[in-house]
Design an enzyme around this catalytic site. Structure first.
Site, PDB file in Angstrom:
ATOM      1  N   ASP A 417       1.001  -1.133  -0.072  1.00 23.26           N
ATOM      2  CA  ASP A 417       0.223  -0.072  -0.085  1.00 23.26           C
ATOM      3  C   ASP A 417       0.870   1.302   0.088  1.00 23.26           C
ATOM      4  OD1 ASP A 417      -2.313  -1.611   0.401  1.00 23.26           O
ATOM      5  OD2 ASP A 417      -1.571  -1.825   2.585  1.00 23.26           O
ATOM      6  N   SER A 442       2.258   6.858   1.072  1.00 26.28           N
ATOM      7  CA  SER A 442       1.376   5.724   1.804  1.00 26.28           C
ATOM      8  C   SER A 442       0.238   5.885   1.415  1.00 26.28           C
ATOM      9  CB  SER A 442       1.746   6.093   3.191  1.00 26.28           C
ATOM     10  OG  SER A 442       0.624   5.366   4.072  1.00 26.28           O
ATOM     11  N   ARG A 443      -0.462   4.897   0.789  1.00 25.58           N
ATOM     12  CA  ARG A 443      -1.871   5.088   0.269  1.00 25.58           C
ATOM     13  C   ARG A 443      -2.970   5.085   0.980  1.00 25.58           C
ATOM     14  NH1 ARG A 443       0.826   1.596  -3.456  1.00 25.58           N
ATOM     15  NH2 ARG A 443       2.179   2.812  -4.842  1.00 25.58           N
ATOM     16  N   VAL A 444      -2.839   4.390   1.823  1.00 24.78           N
ATOM     17  CA  VAL A 444      -4.139   4.193   3.091  1.00 24.78           C
ATOM     18  C   VAL A 444      -3.881   4.864   4.431  1.00 24.78           C
ATOM     19  CG1 VAL A 444      -5.204   2.219   1.572  1.00 24.78           C
ATOM     20  CG2 VAL A 444      -3.299   2.087   3.756  1.00 24.78           C
TER      21      VAL A 444
END
Ligand code: ATP
Ligand code: MG
Length: 585
Positions: A417, A442-444
């Protein structure tokens, strides 16, 4: 004609030759079972006094005293389940027990070497099943082909030789799990290697387990704090997330993982550090560092060293993951570190080539993507109905010369992620942790960041991006206007603020205060070399003079506009005093 028409040669092993009647009944039994003519031979053997072993090639019929005893034991066990009284149970069992000649599939080792064995004669063995070799050595089925089975061995292959027999176990590979593992150092099979004695396991879990499905999951919503300001402010990690740590060798990858473990103290997170293909001496050092900071109290170290066989290195991350799942299923939060997956992929490549699979890109087998995706998919934030536990994964990947577009790095980047990209150049210039702000993401984790942190971090990424751009443009120009100079100094100050020593994680509140101070330009006039010292003094001053502000931020997790102003004003005041003091000195 087909092989089926050939006569079957069976051998009876016993101490006395069978009678003619016995011989006839065996022959009739076998020819009925296999539909072929049977040639029965007798071989004398002292191993089975009072009994015999009938070897019919693929199947062996056990009529030895030991075999009968084990049959009887299982008959008693079966009866015990029915819940009768002991005496009547024994009576009934003895009365009704009719010994059977049961068949066991026995295979033969065709060849062995480099931790891999080729086995013939076990047609119905399943992929991933554990096979038992002579001498108690275990192996796992990895290749199923028409003629033979490819099997990886979990022990030295010294005792296994061509021609020796192999039995099926009917079980898939698993590791023992339990609370007792916390604080221990174990190998890939869950056996202790720290000399502290046996570990009491409460159950056994398969190393390969399907990942939780969508319904069983929930979005990531709680932060997993690393204590490293450069990560928590810009690339926040949430519990249940998979964040890759990627960089060349010796760029501080392990250091980030280690600091994150140390920062989990008193946060009710169980940490599992899986080391693959590293030197035992460096892992011993890591364990002693963890002990020094009191972090072994909640950590398990699973070590498959560089000198362990490829199968052991291959299985290690899955074993660590199985242990993590045990805690996650109990509703606990787990942090698992795979250090590192490039070495894991290399071990898998070695065993795949030895198993005779065809090599693909960079000589890795075709399923190397699946190797890591099925591992990392198992990290999750479980839904409340499933206990609400989580497993956060921090896989580590080593790049060569900063090349993130190589095979394994691109695979794992696409599975995770987000990634924290560490750069050698930054590391050597003293910017440690050497996080490359432009390439990391950081995607989430943003959803999991506390409100205070989100507000405090504000424009830091943008400011740093502007600074980097400006730095490149102004590299060779000497006469800069005041505004540009000021921006450059501000950017340099920010970069300095992001430097952090090892083993000294910041609390959330400290990070918020630092970010507010830096982004309000309080550090503008501090000489670049003095920033570290200034930060140290500033945090101490906040602690002693503004305890209620610190308390509010840490307890509510929020940063009100008034609090932000109060912190910024205090920092500016402290900076002015600091500058005067420096001048006087
Ligand atoms: P390898 O590729 O060998 O696994 P690595 O990328 O894991 O290396 P580390 O072993 O974590 O790198 O760090 C390399 C060296 O840099 C170590 O000596 C470590 O102490 C030092 N180091 C790492 N981070 C910092 C830091 N923030 N400040 C000072 N020194 C650091
Ligand atoms: Mg390392």
């Amino acid at each position: 004609m087909s092989e089926n028409k050939k006569a079957l040669t069976a051998v009876i092993y016993s101490d006395a030759p069978p009678t003619e009647k016995q011989k006839n009944s065996f022959t009739a039994f076998l020819s009925k079972r296999y539909g072929r003519e049977v040639v029965l031979n007798w071989e004398k053997s002292d191993k089975y006094p009072g009994g015999f072993l009938l070897d019919a090639g693929e199947e062996v019929f056990d009529w030895t005293p030991a075999g009968r005893l084990s049959q009887f034991t299982s008959a008693v066990k079966e009866a015990a389940v029915s819940g009768k009284g002991t005496i009547s149970l024994l009576k009934d069992t003895v009365k009704n027990w009719v010994p059977k000649a049961y068949a066991q599939q026995i295979g033969k080792v065709v060849s062995v070497g480099d931790g891999i064995a080729a086995v013939s004669g076990l047609e119905s063995a399943a992929y991933g099943e554990i096979l038992l070799f002579e001498g108690g050595i275990k192996g796992m089925v990895q290749n199923l082909s028409e003629k033979e089975i490819g099997c990886i061995l979990f022990d030295s292959d010294g005792e296994v030789c061509a021609g020796s027999s192999v039995r099926r176990s009917g079980k898939t590979a698993g590791v023992p799990v339990g609370e007792g593992f916390i604080g221990r150092v174990v190998n890939a099979l869950g056996e202790p290697i720290d000399g502290l004695g046996e570990i009491e396991a409460v159950s056994y879990r398969p190393v390969e387990n399907p990942a939780p499905g969508i319904i069983e999951r929930k979005s990531v919503f709680r932060p997993l704090e690393t204590g490293i300001i450069a990560i928590d402010s810009m690339f926040p990690i949430g519990r249940g997330q998979r964040e890759l740590i990627i960089g060349d060798r010796q760029t501080g990858k392990t250091a980030i993982a280690l600091d994150t473990i140390i920062n989990q103290k008193n946060k009710d997170v169980i940490c599992i550090y899986v080391s693959v293909g590293q030197k035992s001496s460096s892992v011993a050092q890591l364990v002693s560092t963890l002990k020094k900071y009191g972090a072994m109290d909640y950590t398990v170290v699973l070590h498959a060293s560089a000198s362990d066989s490829a199968p052991m290195q291959y299985i290690a991350p899955y074993a660590g993951c199985a242990l993590g799942e045990y805690f996650m299923d109990k509703g606990r939060d787990v942090l698992i570190i795979y250090d590192d997956l490039s070495k894991h992929a290399v071990a898998y490549r070695a065993l795949s080539l030895l198993l005779g699979r065809s090599p693909g890109r960079e000589a890795f087998p075709g399923d190397v993507f699946y190797l890591h995706s099925r591992l990392l998919e198992r990290s999750a934030q479980l839904s409340d109905a499933n206990g609400g536990g989580s497993m956060t994964a921090l896989p580590i990947v080593e790049t060569q010369g900063g090349d993130v577009s190589a095979y394994i790095p691109t695979n794992i980047i696409s599975i995770t992620d987000g990634q924290i990209f560490l750069e050698s150049q930054l590391f050597y210039s003293g910017q440690r942790p050497a996080v490359n702000v432009g390439l990391s993401v950081s995607r989430v984790g943003g959803d999991a960041q506390t409100k205070a942190m989100k507000k405090a971090a504000g424009t830091i990424r943008l400011d740093l991006a502007q600074y980097r751009e400006m730095e490149v443009f102004t590299q060779f120009s000497s006469d800069l206007d005041e505004a540009t100079k000021k921006r450059l100094v501000y950017g340099q100050g920010l970069m300095r603020m992001l430097r952090q020593k090892q083993y000294s994680p910041y609390t959330q509140c400290e990070q918020v205060l630092l970010l507010v101070s830096a982004l309000s330009h309080a550090m503008q006039d501090i000489p670049v070399d003095g920033v570290a010292d200034f930060i140290h003094g500033l945090l101490a001053a906040f602690r002693s003079e503004k305890p209620s502000l610190c308390k509010r931020i840490s307890e509510t997790g929020k940063l009100t506009d008034e609090d932000r102003k109060e912190a910024a004003d205090f920092a500016k005041g402290f900076a002015a005093e600091y500058a005067v003091r420096e001048e006087l000195l």
